[in-house]
Design a protein around this motif. Structure first.
Motif, PDB file in Angstrom:
ATOM      1  N   TYR A  41     -70.571 -13.531 -29.604  1.00  0.00           N
ATOM      2  CA  TYR A  41     -69.339 -12.780 -29.201  1.00  0.00           C
ATOM      3  C   TYR A  41     -69.563 -11.443 -29.584  1.00  0.00           C
ATOM      4  O   TYR A  41     -68.642 -10.537 -29.226  1.00  0.00           O
ATOM      5  CB  TYR A  41     -68.298 -13.400 -30.006  1.00  0.00           C
ATOM      6  N   CYS A  42     -70.515 -10.738 -30.239  1.00  0.00           N
ATOM      7  CA  CYS A  42     -70.640  -9.489 -30.751  1.00  0.00           C
ATOM      8  C   CYS A  42     -71.404  -8.577 -29.835  1.00  0.00           C
ATOM      9  O   CYS A  42     -72.428  -8.837 -29.493  1.00  0.00           O
ATOM     10  CB  CYS A  42     -71.004  -9.514 -32.215  1.00  0.00           C
ATOM     11  N   LEU A  47     -62.801 -15.695 -37.432  1.00  0.00           N
ATOM     12  CA  LEU A  47     -62.600 -14.941 -35.984  1.00  0.00           C
ATOM     13  C   LEU A  47     -61.934 -15.895 -35.008  1.00  0.00           C
ATOM     14  O   LEU A  47     -62.707 -16.783 -34.632  1.00  0.00           O
ATOM     15  CB  LEU A  47     -63.965 -14.473 -35.440  1.00  0.00           C
ATOM     16  N   LEU A  48     -60.752 -15.395 -34.824  1.00  0.00           N
ATOM     17  CA  LEU A  48     -59.770 -16.340 -33.866  1.00  0.00           C
ATOM     18  C   LEU A  48     -60.239 -16.493 -32.396  1.00  0.00           C
ATOM     19  O   LEU A  48     -60.264 -15.308 -31.785  1.00  0.00           O
ATOM     20  CB  LEU A  48     -58.300 -15.919 -34.346  1.00  0.00           C
ATOM     21  N   GLY A  49     -60.410 -17.608 -31.872  1.00  0.00           N
ATOM     22  CA  GLY A  49     -60.737 -17.758 -30.825  1.00  0.00           C
ATOM     23  C   GLY A  49     -62.024 -18.482 -30.533  1.00  0.00           C
ATOM     24  O   GLY A  49     -62.292 -18.884 -29.440  1.00  0.00           O
ATOM     25  N   LEU A  50     -62.647 -18.551 -31.455  1.00  0.00           N
ATOM     26  CA  LEU A  50     -64.160 -19.310 -31.435  1.00  0.00           C
ATOM     27  C   LEU A  50     -63.852 -20.690 -31.171  1.00  0.00           C
ATOM     28  O   LEU A  50     -64.435 -21.798 -30.672  1.00  0.00           O
ATOM     29  CB  LEU A  50     -65.021 -19.015 -32.481  1.00  0.00           C
ATOM     30  N   TYR A  51     -62.840 -21.444 -31.971  1.00  0.00           N
ATOM     31  CA  TYR A  51     -62.817 -22.663 -32.270  1.00  0.00           C
ATOM     32  C   TYR A  51     -61.129 -23.160 -32.433  1.00  0.00           C
ATOM     33  O   TYR A  51     -60.502 -21.823 -32.530  1.00  0.00           O
ATOM     34  CB  TYR A  51     -63.324 -23.473 -33.271  1.00  0.00           C
ATOM     35  N   ASN A  70     -68.810 -15.401 -21.663  1.00  0.00           N
ATOM     36  CA  ASN A  70     -68.242 -15.080 -20.425  1.00  0.00           C
ATOM     37  C   ASN A  70     -66.672 -15.297 -20.604  1.00  0.00           C
ATOM     38  O   ASN A  70     -65.610 -14.614 -19.866  1.00  0.00           O
ATOM     39  CB  ASN A  70     -68.562 -15.592 -19.144  1.00  0.00           C
ATOM     40  N   LYS A  71     -66.106 -15.979 -21.411  1.00  0.00           N
ATOM     41  CA  LYS A  71     -64.578 -16.152 -21.698  1.00  0.00           C
ATOM     42  C   LYS A  71     -64.477 -16.602 -23.366  1.00  0.00           C
ATOM     43  O   LYS A  71     -65.380 -16.940 -23.963  1.00  0.00           O
ATOM     44  CB  LYS A  71     -63.995 -17.121 -20.915  1.00  0.00           C
ATOM     45  N   THR A  72     -63.152 -16.256 -23.595  1.00  0.00           N
ATOM     46  CA  THR A  72     -62.906 -16.738 -24.822  1.00  0.00           C
ATOM     47  C   THR A  72     -62.854 -18.401 -25.006  1.00  0.00           C
ATOM     48  O   THR A  72     -62.280 -18.790 -24.093  1.00  0.00           O
ATOM     49  CB  THR A  72     -61.538 -16.157 -25.673  1.00  0.00           C
ATOM     50  N   ILE A 101     -56.015 -17.310 -27.773  1.00  0.00           N
ATOM     51  CA  ILE A 101     -54.909 -17.710 -28.641  1.00  0.00           C
ATOM     52  C   ILE A 101     -53.743 -16.884 -27.986  1.00  0.00           C
ATOM     53  O   ILE A 101     -53.919 -15.455 -27.793  1.00  0.00           O
ATOM     54  CB  ILE A 101     -55.126 -17.130 -30.001  1.00  0.00           C
ATOM     55  N   SER A 102     -52.633 -17.385 -27.684  1.00  0.00           N
ATOM     56  CA  SER A 102     -51.548 -16.572 -27.095  1.00  0.00           C
ATOM     57  C   SER A 102     -50.846 -15.815 -28.218  1.00  0.00           C
ATOM     58  O   SER A 102     -51.173 -15.860 -29.665  1.00  0.00           O
ATOM     59  CB  SER A 102     -50.380 -17.402 -26.612  1.00  0.00           C
ATOM     60  N   ASP A 103     -50.055 -14.861 -27.898  1.00  0.00           N
ATOM     61  CA  ASP A 103     -49.341 -13.867 -28.912  1.00  0.00           C
ATOM     62  C   ASP A 103     -48.413 -14.598 -29.805  1.00  0.00           C
ATOM     63  O   ASP A 103     -48.281 -14.457 -30.963  1.00  0.00           O
ATOM     64  CB  ASP A 103     -48.524 -12.774 -28.300  1.00  0.00           C
ATOM     65  N   ILE A 104     -47.816 -15.830 -29.117  1.00  0.00           N
ATOM     66  CA  ILE A 104     -46.730 -16.619 -30.073  1.00  0.00           C
ATOM     67  C   ILE A 104     -47.646 -17.303 -31.070  1.00  0.00           C
ATOM     68  O   ILE A 104     -47.279 -17.251 -32.296  1.00  0.00           O
ATOM     69  CB  ILE A 104     -46.076 -17.593 -29.015  1.00  0.00           C
ATOM     70  N   GLU A 105     -48.874 -17.892 -30.623  1.00  0.00           N
ATOM     71  CA  GLU A 105     -49.777 -18.555 -31.451  1.00  0.00           C
ATOM     72  C   GLU A 105     -50.239 -17.662 -32.725  1.00  0.00           C
ATOM     73  O   GLU A 105     -50.256 -18.228 -33.799  1.00  0.00           O
ATOM     74  CB  GLU A 105     -50.805 -19.345 -30.809  1.00  0.00           C
TER      75      GLU A 105
END
Ligand code: SAM
Ligand code: SF4
Length: 456
Positions: free
Chosen positions: A94-95, A231-235, A276-278, A282-286
């Protein structure tokens, strides 16, 4: 090494499954209980993570705002990251700094360049820096970091340097401690072992357990001030938030000191990323839910929000539970002196300068703080937690926040920021109940106005 006692994946999954079955009344009872500010257990946190219904989410957010205000008042601590190197032998998918990214302009700053960067940051009014670098045993070894810390403290009026770097041996952590760092930050990225393996295919970082046990080695070396995060979005965020809390409780149970801070980095696009994508967007509400669950579960742990998030959301999150923000950040080595976009780690979302950010923070009714007093008065680790839990920390924080903000206004602020800041200071002074403390704060404000610095 068996780290099953730190992170137990089965238990996390069990708690999350059980959490789905909680009734509305049970959810509300947990939210109500958290208002005492004693925190929640992992089973309760799992119930909150499963909230989907709008009215329950609103109660959760309201309570997060209530706790934030009760414990931290309206103070927001502000800092800037300083990237000393983007050279890295790992290949975290991701980096932007990953070794397979051949497009990146690689650079490790010399001591002189690091001091120049720190000075550029200081000129914008910052007093706290977070040192960040890639992991390259030849370029970003412990001496690179401790030399940077020593040089900044020696040549620049930066009063606290925190470090976000790779896991180290106890011996190297001892050197870091000796250099006088504030918080040592390390993110597990994901607590889910299988995902961790996929995301970190090669290099030293491929060792999940060595990373997971880093803060214990830091603790053994005398660093009792540490920060963690996923790191939010990996799992699945529910798993990783509960994993972060499990890690936090483990340290608290074993050493009587939980993390000083939890960071909430959300995955951003990066030039040359291997994704190529997350994987788990994670949505803003989440995202708001995540911050609120942390605030209710570990009320005395600071929450750090970076410029990965967009301005409008950042402004909203200030009252929801966040206690520290970065501002005016660059994520490339040398970025404050000359900005090379081809050398960045990831794209930031909030490009507002520190001066602009100070106006926004004030407009929203928060008090910016550049305070570094606790660290310099040795109020860290267990000593800090005791003060924080007794709420005595307010007695130090409020006047110190006012004084450090005043120093910023006198030395660095634009006329517009000055105007808004002075109004804010006036309002905050009125809130100090102890007449003696108030009189002394007024006296010190006058001394700062006359040119004195660093009064706390
Ligand atoms: N190299 C060290 C390490 O990985 O621990 C320390 C510094 S690393 C530059 C700091 C953090 O940046 C990582 O722990 C990771 O969570 C975060 N990061 C990396 N790539 C990112 C991206 N694309 N979006 C958001 N955060 C990212
Ligand atoms: Fe290197 Fe850290 Fe980026 Fe991984 S996250 S590639 S270790 S700089």
């Amino acid at each position: 090494m068996n780290t099953y006692n730190i992170i137990n994946e089965e238990k996390i999954n069990d708690y999350l499954e059980a959490g789905k079955k909680a009734s509305k009344e049970e959810v509300l009872a947990i939210i109500e209980k958290s208002r005492d500010c004693y925190g929640l257990n992992l089973e309760e946190a799992a119930v909150l993570l499963q909230i989907e219904e709008e009215s329950l989410l609103e109660s959760l957010f309201d309570t997060a705002r209530f706790i934030k205000n009760k414990i931290y008042g309206n103070r927001i601590v502000i800092f800037a990251p300083l990237y000393t190197s983007n050279e890295c032998t790992n290949n975290c998918l991701y980096c932007g700094f990953r070794s397979a990214n051949k497009e990146l302009h690689r650079r490790t700053l010399s001591k002189k360049e690091i001091v120049a960067e720190a000075k550029a940051i200081e000129r914008t009014g910052h007093k706290r820096i977070l040192l960040v670098c890639g992991e390259d045993p030849k370029k970003t070894h412990i001496d690179h970091i401790t030399d940077a810390v020593a040089a900044i403290y020696q040549h620049v009026d930066i009063r606290r340097i925190n470090v976000n770097a790779a896991p180290m041996s106890v011996e190297d952590f001892k050197k870091l401690k000796k250099a006088g760092i504030g918080t040592f930050q390390i993110f597990q990225e994901t607590y889910h072992r299988e995902t961790y393996k996929k995301m970190h295919p090669v290099g030293l970082k491929a060792d999940y357990d060595y990373r997971l046990t880093a803060i214990e080695r830091a603790f053994e070396a005398g660093i009792d001030d540490f920060g963690i995060g996923a790191l939010l979005g990996l799992y699945d965020y529910k798993f990783d938030v509960l994993g972060t809390l499990m890690h936090s409780k483990y340290m608290d149970d074993k050493y009587n000191v939980g993390p000083h801070t939890i960071s909430v980095p959300r995955l951003r696009p990066a030039l040359g990323s291997g994704l190529n994508k997350t994987p788990y967007p994670i949505s803003d509400i989440e995202f708001k839910k995540i911050i609120s669950v942390y605030r209710l579960t570990v009320p005395y742990t600071g929450i750090i929000l970076s410029t990965r998030e967009a301005p409008a959301l950042r402004d909203e999150l200030l009252s929801l539970g966040v206690s520290q923000i970065s501002a005016g950040s660059k994520t490339n080595p040398g970025g404050y002196e000359e900005d090379d976009r081809e050398a960045t780690q990831f794209e930031t979302s909030d490009e507002r300068s520190l001066d602009e950010m100070l106006q926004v923070v004030c407009e929203q009714g928060h008090l910016p703080s550049f305070c570094t007093a606790c660290y310099r008065a040795n109020r860290t680790g267990e000593a800090f937690m005791e003060l924080a839990k007794d709420a005595h920390i307010h007695e130090f924080c409020q006047p110190n926040a006012i004084l450090t903000f005043k120093e910023n206004l006198v030395q660095f602020a634009s006329p517009k920021t000055k105007e808004k800041g002075e109004k804010m200071i006036k309002k905050e002074l009125e809130k100090i109940e102890d007449e003696k403390v108030k009189a002394e704060t007024i006296n010190r404000l006058a001394r700062i106005e006359a040119g004195e610095k660093d009064l706390y």
